[in-house]
Write an enzyme that holds these catalytic residues in place. Structure first.
Site, mmCIF file in Angstrom:
data_model
loop_
_atom_site.group_PDB
_atom_site.id
_atom_site.type_symbol
_atom_site.label_atom_id
_atom_site.label_comp_id
_atom_site.label_asym_id
_atom_site.label_seq_id
_atom_site.Cartn_x
_atom_site.Cartn_y
_atom_site.Cartn_z
ATOM 1 N N ASP A 49 16.076 5.162 -0.502
ATOM 2 C CA ASP A 49 16.302 4.270 0.594
ATOM 3 C C ASP A 49 16.618 2.880 0.223
ATOM 4 O O ASP A 49 15.677 2.217 -0.416
ATOM 5 C CB ASP A 49 15.306 4.278 1.805
ATOM 6 N N LYS A 79 22.303 0.652 3.921
ATOM 7 C CA LYS A 79 22.394 0.082 4.915
ATOM 8 C C LYS A 79 23.416 -1.188 5.115
ATOM 9 O O LYS A 79 23.536 -2.008 4.233
ATOM 10 C CB LYS A 79 21.011 -0.485 5.437
ATOM 11 N N HIS A 112 21.420 -2.009 9.767
ATOM 12 C CA HIS A 112 20.098 -2.686 9.294
ATOM 13 C C HIS A 112 19.423 -3.383 10.509
ATOM 14 O O HIS A 112 17.994 -3.225 10.722
ATOM 15 C CB HIS A 112 20.304 -3.577 8.178
HETATM 16 N N1 NAP Z 1 15.151 -1.167 7.639
HETATM 17 C C1 NAP Z 1 14.290 -2.182 7.414
HETATM 18 O O1 NAP Z 1 14.397 -3.298 8.252
HETATM 19 C C2 NAP Z 1 13.136 -2.205 6.559
HETATM 20 C C3 NAP Z 1 12.125 -2.673 6.449
HETATM 21 C C4 NAP Z 1 11.024 -2.650 5.834
HETATM 22 C C5 NAP Z 1 10.932 -1.508 4.719
HETATM 23 N N2 NAP Z 1 12.200 -0.739 4.789
HETATM 24 C C6 NAP Z 1 12.059 0.403 3.783
HETATM 25 O O2 NAP Z 1 10.798 1.222 3.649
HETATM 26 C C7 NAP Z 1 10.153 1.000 2.410
HETATM 27 C C8 NAP Z 1 8.830 0.782 2.180
HETATM 28 O O3 NAP Z 1 8.241 -0.312 2.913
HETATM 29 P P1 NAP Z 1 7.924 -1.546 2.581
HETATM 30 O O4 NAP Z 1 8.618 -1.696 1.009
HETATM 31 O O5 NAP Z 1 8.015 -2.610 3.196
HETATM 32 O O6 NAP Z 1 6.313 -1.278 2.259
HETATM 33 P P2 NAP Z 1 5.280 -0.166 1.833
HETATM 34 O O7 NAP Z 1 5.901 1.190 1.218
HETATM 35 O O8 NAP Z 1 4.677 -0.225 3.258
HETATM 36 O O9 NAP Z 1 4.239 -0.497 0.925
HETATM 37 C C9 NAP Z 1 4.521 -1.051 -0.251
HETATM 38 C C10 NAP Z 1 3.366 -1.777 -0.911
HETATM 39 O O10 NAP Z 1 2.485 -1.039 -1.146
HETATM 40 C C11 NAP Z 1 1.852 -0.931 -2.533
HETATM 41 N N3 NAP Z 1 1.553 0.591 -2.845
HETATM 42 C C12 NAP Z 1 2.470 1.565 -2.823
HETATM 43 N N4 NAP Z 1 1.841 2.600 -3.225
HETATM 44 C C13 NAP Z 1 0.344 2.246 -3.410
HETATM 45 C C14 NAP Z 1 -0.573 3.145 -3.725
HETATM 46 N N5 NAP Z 1 -0.561 4.380 -3.906
HETATM 47 N N6 NAP Z 1 -1.805 2.341 -3.852
HETATM 48 C C15 NAP Z 1 -1.772 1.169 -3.720
HETATM 49 N N7 NAP Z 1 -0.788 0.312 -3.300
HETATM 50 C C16 NAP Z 1 0.291 1.090 -2.983
HETATM 51 C C17 NAP Z 1 2.931 -1.207 -3.412
HETATM 52 O O11 NAP Z 1 2.678 -1.977 -4.437
HETATM 53 P P3 NAP Z 1 3.058 -1.287 -5.852
HETATM 54 O O12 NAP Z 1 4.367 -1.622 -6.296
HETATM 55 O O13 NAP Z 1 2.007 -2.193 -6.818
HETATM 56 O O14 NAP Z 1 2.587 -0.034 -5.822
HETATM 57 C C18 NAP Z 1 3.650 -2.257 -2.337
HETATM 58 O O15 NAP Z 1 2.947 -3.529 -2.614
HETATM 59 C C19 NAP Z 1 11.145 -0.120 1.822
HETATM 60 O O16 NAP Z 1 10.826 -0.164 0.487
HETATM 61 C C20 NAP Z 1 12.457 0.037 2.433
HETATM 62 O O17 NAP Z 1 13.216 0.945 1.676
HETATM 63 C C21 NAP Z 1 13.093 -0.931 5.798
#
Ligand code: NAP
Length: 275
Positions: A49, A79, A112
């Site tokens: 994604d 997006k 988005h």
């Molecule tokens: N459409 C939208 O508006 C929107 C908004 C937000 C996100 N998204 C999508 O959703 C995806 C995921 O959401 P997100 O990036 O906001 O955050 P998330 O996946 O909720 O969290 C990521 C965080 O968690 C940590 N992490 C990951 N695996 C871990 C584990 N096993 N143990 C401990 N810490 C862990 C990562 O650090 P490390 O790198 O150190 O592991 C990072 O700091 C995004 O990358 C994006 O593709 C879309």
């Protein structure tokens, strides 16, 4: 049959989408993105994604080419960013994303954010993108019930997916139910609360019962609710850990415990009440 890393959901367009993948928001372009995507593919992830906003579409495309995987083996989402809303600009933005990815089509193209004013024209362009095969499915992100109602009243093609923030700490049950009634698949972003709640004591207690980590419990909770999960990590060990969620099942009682964590707190963006 139980869930596996290969499990897919059939979208309303008939396209099959993996239920689990990698998100790359805030993963810096260049080596960090390439390393994350490569590690994920090695661990069996088959969904990536990205977005124009993330500035790493080129790197996602480069890794896919390097790995030489058949185009239909990896599901790629990108997006449309807010500044590109409008009919012509949406068509152009999609071409530009495909150019950066180096792909003839994406599997899923998402709006988005429900930008007020232009979003109806934008959706007409999204429908054309689908018709022309530049995207195998089209959908939205950050659409709340009123945004969806407005879109459903005028669209020819119902969005295949709505991607919004979801975790036990933000269990948007009403929105999930609305999407399901309309045949819109639900995809969670920030499923790990951006790391903010991994230390929650109650979550740790439940995780310990399964000898799993809090991150694994959050991902598994979403999968068991039929939600598509795209956790992000730049660490190969976390990327592997996050994929090890297909060898256990959370009991109905513990699912209820996790459901009860809902606090309505957004850790990414809050589109609630926005026009
Ligand atoms: N459409 C939208 O508006 C929107 C908004 C937000 C996100 N998204 C999508 O959703 C995806 C995921 O959401 P997100 O990036 O906001 O955050 P998330 O996946 O909720 O969290 C990521 C965080 O968690 C940590 N992490 C990951 N695996 C871990 C584990 N096993 N143990 C401990 N810490 C862990 C990562 O650090 P490390 O790198 O150190 O592991 C990072 O700091 C995004 O990358 C994006 O593709 C879309």
């Amino acid at each position: 049959m139980g869930l596996t890393i290969q499990s897919k959901v059939t979208l309303n367009s008939g396209v099959e989408m993996p239920v689990f993948g990698l998100g790359v928001w805030q993963v810096p372009p260049g080596a960090p993105t390439r390393k994350s995507v490569a590690s994920a593919l090695e661990c069996g992830y088959r969904l990536v994604d990205t977005a124009k906003l993330y500035a790493n579409e080129e790197d996602v495309g480069a890794v896919l080419r390097e790995r030489g995987l058949p185009r239909d083996e990896v599901f790629v989402t990108t997006k449309l960013w807010n500044s590109d809303h409008g009919y012509e600009s949406t068509l152009k933005a999609c071409e530009a994303s495909l150019g950066r990815l180096g792909l003839p089509w994406v599997d899923l193209y998402l709006v988005h954010w429900p930008v007020p004013g232009a979003r109806k024209d934008t959706w007409r362009a999204m429908e054309r993108i689908l018709k022309e095969g530049k995207a195998r499915a089209i959908g939205v992100s950050n659409y709340m019930v009123p945004h969806l109602e407005e879109l459903l009243a005028s669209c020819d093609v119902v969005p295949a997916v709505n991607q919004f923030e979801l975790s036990p700490f933000l269990y948007q049950k009403g929105l999930i139910e609305f999407c399901r009634k309309q045949g819109i698949a639900v995809e969670a972003y920030s499923p790990l609360t951006k790391g903010n709640r991994l230390g929650d004591r109650r979550l740790k207690e439940v995780s310990a019962r399964y000898r799993k980590t809090p991150a694994q419990l959050l991902i598994r909770w979403g999968l068991q609710h039929g939600i598509i999960e795209i956790p992000r990590s730049t660490r190969p060990d976390h990327i592997r850990e996050n994929a090890q969620v297909f060898d256990f099942e959370i009991s109905p009682e513990d699912m209820r415990v996790l459901d009860s964590f809902d606090e309505g707190v957004h850790y990414a963006w809050d589109p609630t009440g926005k026009p």
